[in-house]
Scaffold this motif. Structure first.
Motif, PDB file in Angstrom:
ATOM      1  N   THR A 424      46.351  42.580  71.344  1.00 50.55           N
ATOM      2  CA  THR A 424      47.365  41.357  70.905  1.00 50.55           C
ATOM      3  C   THR A 424      48.766  41.355  71.526  1.00 50.55           C
ATOM      4  O   THR A 424      49.022  42.551  71.939  1.00 50.55           O
ATOM      5  CB  THR A 424      47.193  41.599  69.456  1.00 50.55           C
ATOM      6  N   LYS A 425      49.433  40.396  71.194  1.00 44.79           N
ATOM      7  CA  LYS A 425      50.744  40.454  71.638  1.00 44.79           C
ATOM      8  C   LYS A 425      51.472  40.161  70.346  1.00 44.79           C
ATOM      9  O   LYS A 425      51.807  39.114  69.868  1.00 44.79           O
ATOM     10  CB  LYS A 425      51.019  39.133  72.540  1.00 44.79           C
ATOM     11  N   ASP A 426      52.196  41.380  70.010  1.00 44.95           N
ATOM     12  CA  ASP A 426      53.167  41.343  68.907  1.00 44.95           C
ATOM     13  C   ASP A 426      54.160  42.121  68.943  1.00 44.95           C
ATOM     14  O   ASP A 426      54.696  42.426  67.911  1.00 44.95           O
ATOM     15  CB  ASP A 426      52.176  41.460  67.354  1.00 44.95           C
ATOM     16  N   CYS A 427      54.797  42.820  69.961  1.00 47.56           N
ATOM     17  CA  CYS A 427      55.397  43.921  70.080  1.00 47.56           C
ATOM     18  C   CYS A 427      56.964  43.333  69.796  1.00 47.56           C
ATOM     19  O   CYS A 427      57.822  44.086  69.341  1.00 47.56           O
ATOM     20  CB  CYS A 427      55.378  44.730  71.497  1.00 47.56           C
ATOM     21  N   TYR A 428      57.212  42.316  70.221  1.00 49.16           N
ATOM     22  CA  TYR A 428      58.641  41.689  70.090  1.00 49.16           C
ATOM     23  C   TYR A 428      58.795  40.350  69.310  1.00 49.16           C
ATOM     24  O   TYR A 428      59.733  39.885  69.154  1.00 49.16           O
ATOM     25  CB  TYR A 428      59.587  41.563  71.287  1.00 49.16           C
ATOM     26  N   ILE A 429      57.535  39.715  68.972  1.00 52.17           N
ATOM     27  CA  ILE A 429      57.484  38.479  68.298  1.00 52.17           C
ATOM     28  C   ILE A 429      57.966  38.629  66.725  1.00 52.17           C
ATOM     29  O   ILE A 429      57.379  39.394  66.235  1.00 52.17           O
ATOM     30  CB  ILE A 429      56.345  37.945  68.467  1.00 52.17           C
ATOM     31  N   GLY A 441      74.332  30.706  53.071  1.00 52.62           N
ATOM     32  CA  GLY A 441      74.634  31.411  54.506  1.00 52.62           C
ATOM     33  C   GLY A 441      73.504  32.455  54.818  1.00 52.62           C
ATOM     34  O   GLY A 441      73.655  33.184  56.117  1.00 52.62           O
ATOM     35  N   GLU A 442      72.353  32.939  54.091  1.00 55.17           N
ATOM     36  CA  GLU A 442      71.569  33.804  54.443  1.00 55.17           C
ATOM     37  C   GLU A 442      70.012  32.933  54.355  1.00 55.17           C
ATOM     38  O   GLU A 442      69.776  32.593  53.280  1.00 55.17           O
ATOM     39  CB  GLU A 442      71.572  34.914  53.565  1.00 55.17           C
ATOM     40  N   ASN A 443      69.473  33.029  55.578  1.00 53.85           N
ATOM     41  CA  ASN A 443      68.111  32.735  55.595  1.00 53.85           C
ATOM     42  C   ASN A 443      67.853  31.216  55.369  1.00 53.85           C
ATOM     43  O   ASN A 443      66.988  30.556  54.682  1.00 53.85           O
ATOM     44  CB  ASN A 443      67.071  33.308  54.864  1.00 53.85           C
ATOM     45  N   ASP A 444      68.999  30.468  55.553  1.00 51.95           N
ATOM     46  CA  ASP A 444      69.115  29.032  55.254  1.00 51.95           C
ATOM     47  C   ASP A 444      68.094  28.289  56.209  1.00 51.95           C
ATOM     48  O   ASP A 444      67.854  26.860  55.754  1.00 51.95           O
ATOM     49  CB  ASP A 444      70.631  28.352  55.143  1.00 51.95           C
ATOM     50  N   TYR A 445      68.009  28.629  57.289  1.00 52.89           N
ATOM     51  CA  TYR A 445      67.064  27.839  58.237  1.00 52.89           C
ATOM     52  C   TYR A 445      65.787  28.714  58.885  1.00 52.89           C
ATOM     53  O   TYR A 445      65.888  30.061  58.826  1.00 52.89           O
ATOM     54  CB  TYR A 445      67.946  27.534  59.492  1.00 52.89           C
ATOM     55  N   PHE A 446      64.578  28.069  59.126  1.00 48.67           N
ATOM     56  CA  PHE A 446      63.488  28.688  59.631  1.00 48.67           C
ATOM     57  C   PHE A 446      63.737  28.354  61.011  1.00 48.67           C
ATOM     58  O   PHE A 446      63.535  27.298  61.826  1.00 48.67           O
ATOM     59  CB  PHE A 446      62.315  28.001  59.220  1.00 48.67           C
ATOM     60  N   PHE A 447      63.579  29.532  61.801  1.00 46.37           N
ATOM     61  CA  PHE A 447      64.056  29.468  63.436  1.00 46.37           C
ATOM     62  C   PHE A 447      63.449  30.829  64.009  1.00 46.37           C
ATOM     63  O   PHE A 447      64.172  31.882  63.395  1.00 46.37           O
ATOM     64  CB  PHE A 447      65.132  29.118  63.833  1.00 46.37           C
ATOM     65  N   PRO A 448      62.930  31.050  64.882  1.00 41.94           N
ATOM     66  CA  PRO A 448      62.424  32.248  65.736  1.00 41.94           C
ATOM     67  C   PRO A 448      63.396  32.938  66.541  1.00 41.94           C
ATOM     68  O   PRO A 448      63.092  32.751  68.058  1.00 41.94           O
ATOM     69  CB  PRO A 448      61.057  31.838  66.442  1.00 41.94           C
ATOM     70  N   ARG A 449      64.365  33.370  66.058  1.00 44.08           N
ATOM     71  CA  ARG A 449      65.564  33.505  66.936  1.00 44.08           C
ATOM     72  C   ARG A 449      65.407  34.817  68.035  1.00 44.08           C
ATOM     73  O   ARG A 449      65.721  34.614  69.019  1.00 44.08           O
ATOM     74  CB  ARG A 449      66.934  33.750  66.124  1.00 44.08           C
ATOM     75  N   GLN A 450      64.527  35.958  67.448  1.00 46.06           N
ATOM     76  CA  GLN A 450      64.353  37.097  67.990  1.00 46.06           C
ATOM     77  C   GLN A 450      63.450  36.599  69.533  1.00 46.06           C
ATOM     78  O   GLN A 450      63.620  37.099  70.404  1.00 46.06           O
ATOM     79  CB  GLN A 450      63.722  38.132  67.412  1.00 46.06           C
ATOM     80  N   LEU A 451      62.417  35.866  69.100  1.00 50.62           N
ATOM     81  CA  LEU A 451      61.732  35.180  70.166  1.00 50.62           C
ATOM     82  C   LEU A 451      62.607  34.632  71.236  1.00 50.62           C
ATOM     83  O   LEU A 451      62.266  34.811  72.336  1.00 50.62           O
ATOM     84  CB  LEU A 451      60.590  34.541  69.684  1.00 50.62           C
TER      85      LEU A 451
END
Length: 520
Positions: A424-429, A441-451
């Motif tokens: 599987t591919k899940d090491c950095y996602i 100001g915390e978790n106000d948006y849904f977005f995959p920034r680390q990806l």
């Protein structure tokens, strides 16, 4: 009541005698008792001869109190044998006189004895014969009749070969005596029987149980193999295989009867074994066994190592062994009458090649390729490898997720084994699974920034509600993401579906699907 006692002791009872209505006793009964003396008169004896039992009558049949010499009372007497008979009685005109009549009776010789022999059922062999008494020198004439035949069917002193039924014999003799005799020829039903219908092995002794009726006295056995016996309950053995029809004839004074039974004789099996489609199999493979026998059997028992399997039919048997090595297979064949036979062979169960790809793992895109190989020790075995990717080397490099399987085959023995591993591919996602668009100001948006920080060449993110309606879509990797609104309207707290398509340098494409929870 006591006339011999004096005075009141005599128990006088003036009302003892009922009187006719309208009458009365005036002077009682006379005091004088008249005593008379009986007289016995013997009349001249009567001499007479008869042809058959005779009815004797006194000279005067209007008397009273008839008593014959054997104390039998009655006006008439039935005499059956020659001899002297007498009867005493009183005349109504003179009751004080006892009359005695004497009869000298002589019966002419005349035989009425019949010797009747029953008919054996269905044989019409009944018979009857007129038997003369000792000293009877009469000449007899006969006329035999039956209700089933019209007229006279015989004038002999005997009848032979007659069916059961009712008959009459009109017999007359030279001394002038004639008679009609009615008789019945009964039916006798005597049967022979023996046990058993059976199955036995050659040269095995069989005792025949004779259950015939006691009427029979002579026996004739035919065993169907050119052997006979006149014993009532013989013992016999058959030396050859086959089906024999055994016959028993019983003879008695009246009847002769015949019956049959069947005896099946089996020969001992001289060639009972089994065949297999091969003598060596791989562990887990199915091997077939085919029983062979030159004699019919009733069931088979297979012993395969520690396992026992019973088969009632002669069909083939198949089996898979769960452990390798040399294993003994035994077949025990049970026959109808002959002894059981055992046959044993050894089967070699080849162990499978060992495979160990390790546990399921993961891989990182654009990371170092994953190396997959068989970790199990193969010893000196020569093995062939085949991956589901088509590669035939003993190891492969994996750069993408998926299920990878390896089949290892023994180059000499031919047995193979297969094992799979999931990559599987899940090491950095790191895609968030929840966000809280409340403006703090915390978790106000849904977005995959680390990806997106890994560097992508193409991007698209879509958000759907549970009815499949598209609520949000973006292609920008620098945007803020979804703020939990649709057309400016706040969406309720719930779980939503996302689909993210990403392109990486080197023409590598990935798609991620999942759920994100909106919390308010």
């Amino acid at each position: 009541h006591q006339p011999n006692l004096k005075g009141m002791a005599c128990q006088f009872d003036p009302s003892s005698f009922p009187l006719v209505s309208g009458t009365q006793a005036v002077i009682g009964i006379p005091n004088v008792a008249v005593i008379t003396k009986n007289e016995r008169v013997y009349r001249t004896p009567v001499n007479d001869s008869f042809c058959s039992p005779a009815t004797l009558l006194p000279h005067d049949t209007s008397g009273i109190n008839y008593v014959w010499n054997d104390s039998i009372q009655g006006r008439s007497f039935r005499a059956h044998i020659s001899g002297t008979y007498w009867v005493s009685y009183q005349l109504i005109s003179d009751v004080c006189t006892e009359v005695v009549d004497t009869f000298h009776v002589y019966f002419k010789p005349f035989s009425t004895n019949l010797n009747i022999r029953p008919e054996c059922k269905g044989d019409k062999n009944g018979s009857v014969q007129h038997i003369l008494d000792v000293g009877d020198n009469n000449l007899y004439r006969y006329q035999w009749h039956s209700g089933a035949e019209a007229g006279v069917f015989s004038t002999d002193s005997f009848l032979y070969n007659r069916a059961s039924g009712d008959y009459q014999a009109y017999i007359s003799s030279s001394n002038g005596c004639d008679t009609t005799l009615h008789f019945h020829i009964p039916e006798a039903d005597y049967q022979v029987s023996f046990e058993p219908d059976t199955v036995l092995c050659t040269n095995e002794s069989l005792a025949f149980r004779n259950n015939s009726d006691a009427h029979f006295e002579q026996w004739n056995w035919d065993f169907g193999d050119n052997s006979i016996s006149d014993l009532k309950a013989p013992t016999h053995s058959f030396s050859n295989k086959g089906i024999y029809k055994v016959r028993l004839i019983g003879k008695g004074p009246i009847c002769t009867d015949t019956t049959y039974r069947t005896v099946e004789v089996d020969a001992p099996a001289g060639n009972s074994h089994f065949l297999t489609d091969r003598k060596e199999i791989c562990l887990g493979e199915v091997i077939h066994f085919f029983p062979v026998s030159d004699a019919p059997y009733i069931d088979l028992r297979w012993q395969l190592g520690q396992e026992v399997i019973d088969y009632e039919t002669g069909s083939s048997m198949q089996h898979a062994f769960d452990r390798p090595g040399y294993l003994s297979v035994k077949l025990i064949a049970h026959f109808r009458a002959c002894p059981s036979i055992e046959y044993t062979e050894t089967i070699y169960v080849i162990p499978l090649p060992q495979i160990d790809l390790g546990p399921d793992t993961n891989i990182c895109i654009k990371d170092v390729p994953l190396l997959l190989n068989n970790r199990a020790h193969s010893g000196n075995r020569q093995l062939f490898y085949l991956w589901n990717t088509g590669e035939t080397s003993d190891q492969i490099k994996v750069t993408s997720s998926g299920i990878y399987s390896l089949t290892v085959r023994d180059a000499v023995l031919g047995c193979s084994a297969t094992e799979s591993i999931k990559v599987t591919k899940d090491c950095y996602i790191d895609i968030p699974n929840a966000f809280t668009p409340n403006g703090d100001g915390e978790n106000d948006y849904f977005f995959p920034r680390q990806l997106l920080s890994s560097g992508v060449s193409g991007f698209r993110m879509q958000v759907f509600n549970r009815w499949g309606q598209l609520l949000f879509e973006t292609h920008s990797i620098n945007g803020r993401g979804w703020d939990g609104r649709y057309n400016g309207t706040l969406q309720p707290a719930a779980s939503y579906i996302y689909v993210i398509d990403v392109s990486f340098p080197g023409n590598m494409n990935e798609q991620y699907k999942g759920n994100v929870t909106l919390i308010r």
